[in-house]
Each structure stands twice: as structure tokens, then as C-alpha cells.
Design an enzyme around this catalytic site. Sequence first.
Site, PDB file in Angstrom:
ATOM      1  CG  ASP A  29      -0.442   0.038   2.516  1.00  0.00           C
ATOM      2  OD1 ASP A  29       0.713  -0.330   2.808  1.00  0.00           O
ATOM      3  OD2 ASP A  29      -1.423  -0.015   3.565  1.00  0.00           O
ATOM      4  CB  SER A  58      -8.096  -3.239  17.115  1.00  0.00           C
ATOM      5  OG  SER A  58      -6.735  -2.999  17.501  1.00  0.00           O
ATOM      6  CG  ASP A  90      -4.361  -1.631   8.312  1.00  0.00           C
ATOM      7  OD1 ASP A  90      -4.504  -2.349   7.183  1.00  0.00           O
ATOM      8  OD2 ASP A  90      -3.488  -1.525   8.939  1.00  0.00           O
TER       9      ASP A  90
HETATM   10  C1  GLA Z   1      -0.011  -2.395   8.538  1.00  0.00           C
HETATM   11  C2  GLA Z   1      -0.355  -1.075   7.826  1.00  0.00           C
HETATM   12  C3  GLA Z   1      -1.001  -1.155   6.464  1.00  0.00           C
HETATM   13  C4  GLA Z   1      -0.177  -2.106   5.473  1.00  0.00           C
HETATM   14  C5  GLA Z   1       0.276  -3.426   6.200  1.00  0.00           C
HETATM   15  C6  GLA Z   1       1.118  -4.443   5.540  1.00  0.00           C
HETATM   16  O1  GLA Z   1      -1.162  -3.082   8.615  1.00  0.00           O
HETATM   17  O2  GLA Z   1      -1.188  -0.335   8.794  1.00  0.00           O
HETATM   18  O3  GLA Z   1      -1.086   0.157   6.079  1.00  0.00           O
HETATM   19  O4  GLA Z   1       1.204  -1.368   5.009  1.00  0.00           O
HETATM   20  O5  GLA Z   1       0.712  -3.285   7.577  1.00  0.00           O
HETATM   21  O6  GLA Z   1       0.419  -4.714   4.287  1.00  0.00           O
END
Ligand code: GLA
Length: 392
Positions: free
Chosen positions: A43, A133, A178
Amino acid sequence: MDLEQRSITADTITPHFERFFGHKPEVISAAPGRVNLIGEHTDYNNGFVLPMALERINVVAVAPSTTGQHRWVGSLKDAPITLTPEEASTPGDPFWSNYVRGVICMLKRRGIEVPPVDMLVDTNVPYGGGLSSSAAFEVSVCTALSALCGADVPPTERAIIGQETEHEFVHVPCGIMDQFISANGKKDHALMLDCKDLSYRYIPMVDPDVSVLVIDSAVKHSLADGGYAARRKNCEDACSILGIPSLREATLEMLEENKNKLGDLCYRRARHVVAENMRVATFAAALERGDWEAAGIAMRGSHASLRDDFEVSCAEVDTLVALSYTIPSAASVYGARMTGGGFGGCIVALVKSADVEQVAKEMLEGYRETLGIETAYLVTRPGAGARLLYKA
Ligand code: GLA
């Protein structure tokens, strides 16, 4: 991590709100945690991700405060904390309050003034296991507060507010995945997101014969935060060496040609990202035609790459993934991989529904026998994204 399910609704949270504050909530919101099916550490490289929302939610009940001060309660067991309007939009203690303070500050930057509020938070998203969360909390708070202010803040904007809160108030340099899936999740669908321009599409996941199994490794390594930032730096370094704005512009051929210039570390980090983007496309196509074998192969490839090239897995998570090949019911597992940022947390597996409980049982037993760790699992369908449960 406690994976116990406890249902939270407007009806369950309202009496608690009244108990704390002596009046009724005006808005109640919910936002889910997530499990990422594939597309890890892509991302923040302008790449592709393919997560789904969980059925587990963070629920926020709010009403204008009757005291002129903010009063917030972080869980059903907490005591209220009191903040002045000034404090409520600047970083401070307790730590959890920064998720709310950040959102209030980011809304303010967008011209939305949140009045002093009474707020109660309740959640059944497991905490600290890589199921987002925190994102669920930020997006739920933002959904509740914007609705209370009568402001129309679209889901993607709420996701960005959550990410800005992480960066500036929580000091986690996360990507957008997320918060985005928490805000935009859709029941019975996974979501494929292009992090370069935030365009996305939903992919139905309704086959009753296939279940999503999430198993907690029950470990979280303290290296985690530094490790995440270090991986971002490796990717940026690779981009400067290649002279490109992001790894989205890289190809495997380009990496091969520049292998010496990149050096082993940046080469492997970049190879993970480029190949992972290709695996997301493969997985999405497989999902669309119901080809679970092909989807599973992409997941397995993703895990190997995260373990060997990106080096964000750990012995415990690798053990869980290895068990998915060796347990007696291994033939019922299409694929398994670490999910989320890594360095511990959960694995996600696609499993034949008829055997999912048996697979989970064997995985947990195998994990206990190999490492002596007791752990837990959950079976989930794709849940809905952020929403209002109640508005007066
Ligand atoms: C965490 C970060 C996301 C992403 C993942 C790895 O969850 O919050 O933005 O980078 O790691 O894919």
C-alpha cells in the site's frame, strides 16, 4: 489476543452510555477490523491490496457533552477521562485518547468543529493481533463525530483522516489499506484497492464451500514498529536508486537490470513488492472465477516472499503456515499466509468450509505441540464497512 465473540449493538451500548453520562447517545457508529487476503506491504508503495472487512466492529456512542468539557470512556470497564476543548485536538495521555484527539484535529483542519462530547467506546475487534483494531477505532470515531456535526465526510475521506491520525498522533507510518477497508468494506465482498489513485472494486466472496480462517500466532515482536519503518525506507531507497517515484513503476526486468546497483537488500525488498502486486492481480482473477486452488497458490507465494525477500514474518508465524501443509487435513487448505504488517500477528487461510473446524483444531494442536503456545482462531465472512447504528 482474545478472539471471543461478543455481540455489540446500539441496544447493548446505550444502557452503558446512560450509566456513565446520565443521558442518551445521539449517534452510534460501527467500523470493522480487517483481514488482508493478499497484497502485503504494497500500500505504501502505490501498489494493490485485497483485504476484506471482518464482522468484528468498534462501536462509538456520542452525544454533545452536558458539561462544556469532553468526557470519554475507552471501554465498558474504564472510568471517564475529562478534556478541555483545546486538549481534545492535541496529542496527550492516556495513549488511546490520541485516536480520538487525532480525528478531532483532522476534522478541524477540514473546517469541522467538533463540540465537547460525551463518548463511550466498545469493541470486539481483537486488540494487538494485526486485525486493525486501531483503524476500526479511528474510522468509527470519525464516522460518529462527523455524523454528530451533521457533516458529510465520505468514507474514503474518513479513511484518510484515520491514516493522518496514525501518522501525526500515534506515530505509526502506516499505509492506507486498513482505514480504507474499514471505511469502505462491504458485506460478502473483498475489496481490491489501487493505492496509487484509491480506485477500487468489490469482489464477491459468497461461495458457501470456502471459509476464511484466521489464526493468531499469539506473538508480537517488539521490533515491530522499527521494522515497519525500516521496510518503508528500504523501498524508498530502491526507488531513488532506480530513479522512479514509487515501486509501482518498477518491473521485474528493471530490478534484474539494476541488481548490482540496488544491492541485495533493496533488490529483494523491491522484488517482493513488484511480485506481490502481480499476485494480487492473479488472486483477484482467481477469486472472480471461483478458482480457489489458484487463489491459494498466490497466497502461498505471498507468504514465501514476505518471509524470504521482505523478511517481515517470524518463526511462530512461519510455523503456523508450515502446519497448513502438514496437518492431516492439509488437503482442505487452499492456501495460507501471514496477514498484516508482520513480525507476529495472525495468519489467514482459505479452507474448505466442511472441514474448517477440523483444520483449525489440527492447526492449534500442531502449534501447541511444536512451540508450546496456546492460541485461538476465528472463522469469518466479509463484513460491512463503517456505518451508523443509530442517529437520533
Ligand atoms: C499495516 C499497515 C498497512 C499495511 C500493512 C502491510 O497493517 O497499517 O498500511 O502497510 O501493515 O501490508
